[in-house]
Design a protein around this motif. Sequence first.
Motif, PDB file in Angstrom:
ATOM      1  N   MET A  17       0.832  -1.209   0.000  1.00  0.00           N
ATOM      2  CA  MET A  17       0.000   0.000   0.000  1.00  0.00           C
ATOM      3  C   MET A  17       0.858   1.246   0.000  1.00  0.00           C
ATOM      4  N   ASP A  18       0.381   2.289  -0.640  1.00  0.00           N
ATOM      5  CA  ASP A  18       1.154   3.523  -0.692  1.00  0.00           C
ATOM      6  C   ASP A  18       0.455   4.621   0.094  1.00  0.00           C
ATOM      7  N   GLU A  19       1.008   5.828   0.036  1.00  0.00           N
ATOM      8  CA  GLU A  19       0.520   6.932   0.863  1.00  0.00           C
ATOM      9  C   GLU A  19      -0.951   7.275   0.619  1.00  0.00           C
ATOM     10  N   ASP A  20      -1.495   6.850  -0.509  1.00  0.00           N
ATOM     11  CA  ASP A  20      -2.892   7.171  -0.790  1.00  0.00           C
ATOM     12  C   ASP A  20      -3.868   6.182  -0.156  1.00  0.00           C
ATOM     13  N   ASP A  21      -3.371   5.147   0.496  1.00  0.00           N
ATOM     14  CA  ASP A  21      -4.279   4.167   1.086  1.00  0.00           C
ATOM     15  C   ASP A  21      -4.601   4.541   2.526  1.00  0.00           C
ATOM     16  N   CYS A  22      -5.894   4.514   2.839  1.00  0.00           N
ATOM     17  CA  CYS A  22      -6.345   4.817   4.197  1.00  0.00           C
ATOM     18  C   CYS A  22      -6.379   3.509   4.981  1.00  0.00           C
ATOM     19  N   MET A  23      -5.650   3.457   6.087  1.00  0.00           N
ATOM     20  CA  MET A  23      -5.516   2.199   6.810  1.00  0.00           C
ATOM     21  C   MET A  23      -6.828   1.749   7.453  1.00  0.00           C
ATOM     22  N   VAL A  24      -7.672   2.694   7.830  1.00  0.00           N
ATOM     23  CA  VAL A  24      -8.962   2.307   8.392  1.00  0.00           C
ATOM     24  C   VAL A  24      -9.797   1.617   7.310  1.00  0.00           C
ATOM     25  N   SER A  25      -9.723   2.152   6.100  1.00  0.00           N
ATOM     26  CA  SER A  25     -10.474   1.529   4.996  1.00  0.00           C
ATOM     27  C   SER A  25      -9.908   0.156   4.645  1.00  0.00           C
TER      28      SER A  25
ATOM     29  N   GLY B 275      -7.075  10.754   2.310  1.00  0.00           N
ATOM     30  CA  GLY B 275      -8.055  11.270   1.356  1.00  0.00           C
ATOM     31  C   GLY B 275      -8.832  10.173   0.651  1.00  0.00           C
ATOM     32  N   GLN B 276      -9.112   9.087   1.374  1.00  0.00           N
ATOM     33  CA  GLN B 276      -9.839   7.989   0.766  1.00  0.00           C
ATOM     34  C   GLN B 276     -11.291   7.907   1.213  1.00  0.00           C
ATOM     35  N   CYS B 277     -11.540   8.302   2.461  1.00  0.00           N
ATOM     36  CA  CYS B 277     -12.900   8.154   2.989  1.00  0.00           C
ATOM     37  C   CYS B 277     -13.765   9.287   2.467  1.00  0.00           C
ATOM     38  N   ARG B 278     -14.635   8.936   1.582  1.00  0.00           N
ATOM     39  CA  ARG B 278     -15.444   9.921   0.876  1.00  0.00           C
ATOM     40  C   ARG B 278     -16.210  10.853   1.802  1.00  0.00           C
ATOM     41  N   ALA B 279     -16.781  10.256   2.853  1.00  0.00           N
ATOM     42  CA  ALA B 279     -17.619  11.055   3.736  1.00  0.00           C
ATOM     43  C   ALA B 279     -16.813  12.151   4.415  1.00  0.00           C
TER      44      ALA B 279
END
Lengths: 597, 132
Positions: free
Chosen positions: A433-441, A534-538
């Motif tokens: 995974m790279d910097e754009d991946d949200c770990m919670v997601s 910046g992955q979690c849309r909400a």
Amino acid sequence: MAKYKNHILVCAGTGCRASESEAIAVNLKRSIDENNLENDVQVVRTGCFGFCEKGPVVKMVPDNTFYVQVTPDDAEDLVLEHLIKGRKVDRLLYVDPETKEQVSDSKHMDFYKKQIRIALRNCGFINPENIDEYIARDGYSALGTILDEMSPESAIKIIKDSGLRGRGGGGFPTGLKWEITRKSESDQKYVVCNADEGDPGAFMDRSILEGDPHSVLEAMAICGYCIGADSGLIYIRAEYPLAIKRLKVAINQAREYGLLGNDIFGSGFCFDVEIRYGAGAFVCGEETALIHSMEGLRGEPTVKPPFPSVSGYKGKPTNVNNVETFANIPAIFLKGADWFRQIGTEKSSGTKVFALAGKVNNVGLIEVPMGTTLREVIFDIGGGIKGGKKFKAVQTGGPSGGCLTEHHLDLPIDYDSLIASGSMMGSGGMIVMDEDDCMVSVAKFYLDFTVEESCGKCTPCRIGNKRLYELLEKITLGKGDEGDLTRLRNLGNVIKDTALCGLGQTSPNPVLSTMDNFPEEYEAHVKESKCPAGQCRALMQYVVSPKLCTGCTLCARVCPVDAISGDKKMPHFINTSICIKCGACMDKCKFGAISIQ
Amino acid sequence: MSKVKNLQDLKKMRDELKGKINLREKSDHPESMVQIKVSMATCGIASGARETMNYMIDELDSQAIDAVVTQTGCMGYCYAEPTIEVTMPGEKPLVFGNVNTKKASEIIEKYIKNGELVDGIIPDSYETIDGK
């Protein structure tokens, strides 16, 4: 027998076939025939080369030219240019992403340099549907030698001495398992090959069965002799049609040659193999659930003990090993336990196959000695992170494993070091995974998988994982509070302690390990309602920077919900209550004025 | 093919079948055996490079000499076609010119088998990227 001067090896693994490698082979053959080269050149469909990133792969022998991303239309050029005129087809050569130079020989590619191929020794080398090519590579001679010269006890001792541990995930010593099953007294025993590969992103077992099915059959027969069984069963998921087809071909050929069946090698030893199909349930990779599924019962695990080695299929002693474990066995007998032992680390000898996936340049299948560091795997072999982004984490062990971070990059990979750092070997899936991946997601993704795959038998797994998932969902929607973090951790630990089988006992691992390694990310979600990746849309907000905006109106025109307003040549503004966060405006903006906050 | 009745059957079968994949085995370790490149551009083929190549493959095979014979593009010595480049294990490559089947036989008998130099060597005045 025709004496071929050139062999063209065309990858016929599932990955390359999906990009039309069969048509390449057909076109090559046609072009060869048209040019009257049919007595000089042989087209061989092989198993997976591992370099799936650049498939379909075609390798020319004997000059070892390695062509990548070949299309059916290129076949004619390969014949006319490479074979007839002796000129390499430059446009199909692999280009080293760092030096930008063309590399024609796969041995000089970073991807292959650090690999040692034992389980994959024949993949990408022989035609898996031709038993002769396997025999030419010393196939079945391990079985022959054991039946001729060794007692089951001394054969088991070799496996014990080699230090081979189960490659399916648990890492249980294989020799010991065989010994226990041997010692269980019964009129009937079984050898089972676990080919129920369920980890998302792992495909080594499929590739071995597709590329070298005979090595698994040979090893199962060896196991049968050692433990005293005359029946072997391969439990494979029906969603692996190519592997099933090649297995069937291999079983028939082996029977025809007398290498399966009665009185093998004139030794009086009888052994035959049958295929059993699974419906693709993750829990059926757990050995007790697998056995129930084979018996026609629901694929649910039962409490161990009794272990399958005492009471397994139909209540008889059963030895269950994974595909990759079996694939190592013939090589150990051919080259010796000491040879195997000196590869890898003290407690984890040999090699491990990893399926590299995710945000890494060279997606594919690799085999490296145990003790290789994550850095070597991801950066040297994997070629680093896609698009020059920053490495963030790697998930090993699939939904049962955990994520490892930058601090773990120099960790030598073996069974024990991975467990000590909060993850596990698993079957060898490695998702980068790279910097754009949200770990919670990411944690939520794996939980979604386990919730789906939970068999529902025990409460901690059936209900606990569902609640874990809901908590994660709440956090990614920006509705979480700090109490949720404590609840996540407590619930995760309770599930680990109380679930019935391996699936439930490990399912909270992705959550717990991401919480341990990226606490700040969880806190940002619950405290500031922000998703740093910046992955979690909400939690995202698109904003226009008034400084950079030129008022070109392009964004306002592409916005599907008319959320953007502003006068010409004046900074624009996004109304976040209308915005559906589709990102169309950001893609269109030529001035980089729109960003996510 | 008949069934495998015992280990001897299998071993015999293996030795017979080895030839089928020998080319692939060899190409995995070319540095340990004699490597021969035959220049097979238009000029080479017109001068008989294909016959030379076929002759060498058959001859080396029948004498059981471990060698990899591959074709390559124009080496530039069009005046001396067919040209071949021979690399003995651990030695520098040597280029021979005007290699017809007779010359090829001489190269095999003298240079490859005994290390004696034969006429027709073209002094090398180039570097290849392989060496880098």
